[in-house]
Motif scaffolding. Sequence first.
Motif, short mmCIF file in Angstrom:
data_model
loop_
_atom_site.label_atom_id
_atom_site.label_comp_id
_atom_site.label_asym_id
_atom_site.label_seq_id
_atom_site.Cartn_x
_atom_site.Cartn_y
_atom_site.Cartn_z
N GLY A 66 -26.99 -12.40 19.79
CA GLY A 66 -28.37 -12.13 21.21
C GLY A 66 -29.20 -13.04 21.85
N PHE A 67 -29.45 -13.29 22.44
CA PHE A 67 -30.96 -14.48 22.17
C PHE A 67 -31.47 -14.11 23.72
CE2 PHE A 67 -28.96 -15.80 18.97
CZ PHE A 67 -30.04 -16.60 17.76
N GLN A 68 -32.79 -14.07 23.64
CA GLN A 68 -34.15 -14.33 25.22
C GLN A 68 -33.71 -15.41 26.24
OE1 GLN A 68 -37.64 -12.62 24.36
NE2 GLN A 68 -38.34 -14.36 26.39
N GLU A 69 -33.88 -16.05 25.46
CA GLU A 69 -33.60 -17.73 26.59
C GLU A 69 -32.74 -19.05 25.12
OE1 GLU A 69 -37.36 -21.29 27.61
OE2 GLU A 69 -38.24 -18.45 27.53
N VAL A 70 -32.46 -19.34 26.18
CA VAL A 70 -31.63 -21.31 25.59
C VAL A 70 -31.61 -21.74 26.86
CG1 VAL A 70 -29.07 -21.60 25.22
CG2 VAL A 70 -29.24 -19.76 25.52
N GLY A 71 -32.71 -22.95 26.21
CA GLY A 71 -32.35 -24.25 27.03
C GLY A 71 -32.24 -25.84 26.18
N GLY A 72 -32.62 -26.51 26.78
CA GLY A 72 -32.09 -28.44 26.09
C GLY A 72 -30.22 -28.12 26.76
N LEU A 73 -30.16 -27.61 27.51
CA LEU A 73 -28.54 -27.88 27.83
C LEU A 73 -28.82 -29.32 28.83
CD1 LEU A 73 -28.21 -24.49 27.39
CD2 LEU A 73 -26.06 -24.57 28.60
N SER A 74 -28.94 -29.98 29.08
CA SER A 74 -28.91 -31.12 29.34
C SER A 74 -28.26 -33.13 28.51
CB SER A 74 -30.74 -31.43 29.79
OG SER A 74 -30.93 -31.69 29.09
N VAL A 75 -27.95 -33.56 29.83
CA VAL A 75 -27.48 -34.68 28.95
C VAL A 75 -28.05 -35.96 29.79
CG1 VAL A 75 -25.01 -33.94 30.46
CG2 VAL A 75 -25.26 -36.03 27.94
N GLU A 76 -28.39 -36.99 29.30
CA GLU A 76 -28.76 -38.13 29.61
C GLU A 76 -28.37 -39.31 29.30
OE1 GLU A 76 -32.75 -40.23 31.05
OE2 GLU A 76 -33.34 -37.91 30.42
N ILE A 77 -27.88 -39.87 30.78
CA ILE A 77 -27.15 -41.60 30.76
C ILE A 77 -28.05 -42.61 30.23
CG2 ILE A 77 -25.49 -43.36 31.25
CD1 ILE A 77 -23.70 -40.24 32.08
N ALA A 78 -28.25 -43.14 29.72
CA ALA A 78 -29.34 -44.37 30.00
C ALA A 78 -29.18 -45.51 31.42
CB ALA A 78 -30.01 -45.63 28.59
N VAL A 79 -29.81 -45.82 31.57
CA VAL A 79 -29.69 -47.44 32.95
C VAL A 79 -29.82 -48.49 32.35
CG1 VAL A 79 -29.29 -48.05 34.79
CG2 VAL A 79 -29.91 -45.67 34.69
N GLU A 80 -28.51 -49.35 31.36
CA GLU A 80 -28.87 -51.21 31.76
C GLU A 80 -29.12 -51.80 32.28
OE1 GLU A 80 -27.15 -51.53 28.32
OE2 GLU A 80 -27.21 -49.93 26.92
N GLU A 81 -30.69 -52.60 32.17
CA GLU A 81 -30.44 -53.84 33.68
C GLU A 81 -30.24 -55.04 33.22
OE1 GLU A 81 -34.22 -53.12 35.81
OE2 GLU A 81 -33.63 -51.21 36.68
N TYR A 82 -29.49 -55.72 34.04
CA TYR A 82 -29.11 -57.05 33.16
C TYR A 82 -29.40 -57.92 34.33
CZ TYR A 82 -25.99 -61.14 32.79
OH TYR A 82 -25.97 -62.17 32.94
N ALA A 83 -30.33 -58.49 34.42
CA ALA A 83 -30.74 -59.67 35.32
C ALA A 83 -29.78 -60.91 35.93
CB ALA A 83 -32.39 -59.71 35.37
N GLU A 84 -29.24 -61.21 36.75
CA GLU A 84 -28.32 -62.38 36.74
C GLU A 84 -28.80 -64.00 37.50
OE1 GLU A 84 -24.70 -63.79 39.29
OE2 GLU A 84 -24.81 -62.06 39.68
N GLY A 85 -28.83 -64.77 36.44
CA GLY A 85 -29.59 -66.01 36.99
C GLY A 85 -29.15 -66.47 38.49
N GLY A 86 -30.28 -66.81 39.21
CA GLY A 86 -30.08 -67.19 40.71
C GLY A 86 -30.54 -66.08 41.66
N GLU A 87 -30.32 -64.86 41.05
CA GLU A 87 -29.79 -63.32 42.12
C GLU A 87 -31.32 -62.30 41.61
OE1 GLU A 87 -29.54 -61.46 44.71
OE2 GLU A 87 -27.48 -61.95 44.47
N ASN A 88 -32.89 -63.42 43.29
CA ASN A 88 -33.68 -62.03 43.16
C ASN A 88 -33.39 -61.12 43.35
OD1 ASN A 88 -34.25 -64.88 41.08
ND2 ASN A 88 -35.03 -65.71 42.76
N ARG A 89 -32.77 -60.49 44.24
CA ARG A 89 -32.47 -59.69 45.58
C ARG A 89 -32.41 -58.37 44.85
NH1 ARG A 89 -27.55 -60.31 49.04
NH2 ARG A 89 -27.01 -61.19 47.21
N PHE A 90 -31.24 -58.25 43.38
CA PHE A 90 -31.25 -57.23 42.25
C PHE A 90 -31.37 -57.15 41.15
CE2 PHE A 90 -27.34 -58.33 44.10
CZ PHE A 90 -26.70 -58.54 42.46
N LYS A 91 -31.38 -56.20 40.06
CA LYS A 91 -30.61 -56.22 38.93
C LYS A 91 -29.34 -55.65 38.94
CE LYS A 91 -34.99 -57.03 36.98
NZ LYS A 91 -36.22 -56.66 35.85
#
Length: 157
Positions: free
Chosen positions: A30-55
């Motif tokens: 028996g518990f009153q509250e449960v927290g921390g049920l979360s997962v996060e996926i990190a996003v890695e960015e890679y800049a391509e040479g010659g492409e300035n519109r996006f990573k």
Amino acid sequence: MALFYPPTGFHFLVRFEGLLLKYPGFPDVGFQEVGGLSVEIAVEEYAEGGENRFKHRMPGSVGYGNLSLKRGMLSGSPAAKWFKDEVEGFQFEANDITVVLLNEDHVPLQAWNFLNAWPVKWSIEGLNAMENTLMIESIEFAYQYFRRISPGDLLPF
């Protein structure tokens, strides 16, 4: 056609897998509250040479926060004994923790299994002579990862 409604989040229990073998007695569910049920996926960015519109954006490592449990303070509970033994003996023994969401008939709807969890923090809310409130203890657990479990895959209680 059946209508499905989202379940309520106030009817649940917490199972400390294997803890009753080490600390026999009443199960600590028996518990009153449960927290921390979360997962996060990190996003890695890679800049391509010659492409300035996006990573280029690619998925990185998966991160989990701590599982936190709150309730009225119980002396002698298996979870409290586990934490005490961890701190005083400095031997960190991991156990699985399962959080089970129940419906109005006490039938499991969904569960989350936290693998290789160990306590990292225990605290109580401040003592206050001006208020007539319960002593609330909070326990935080670090773990490797968690997985969702379907109701049919749960072991009996």
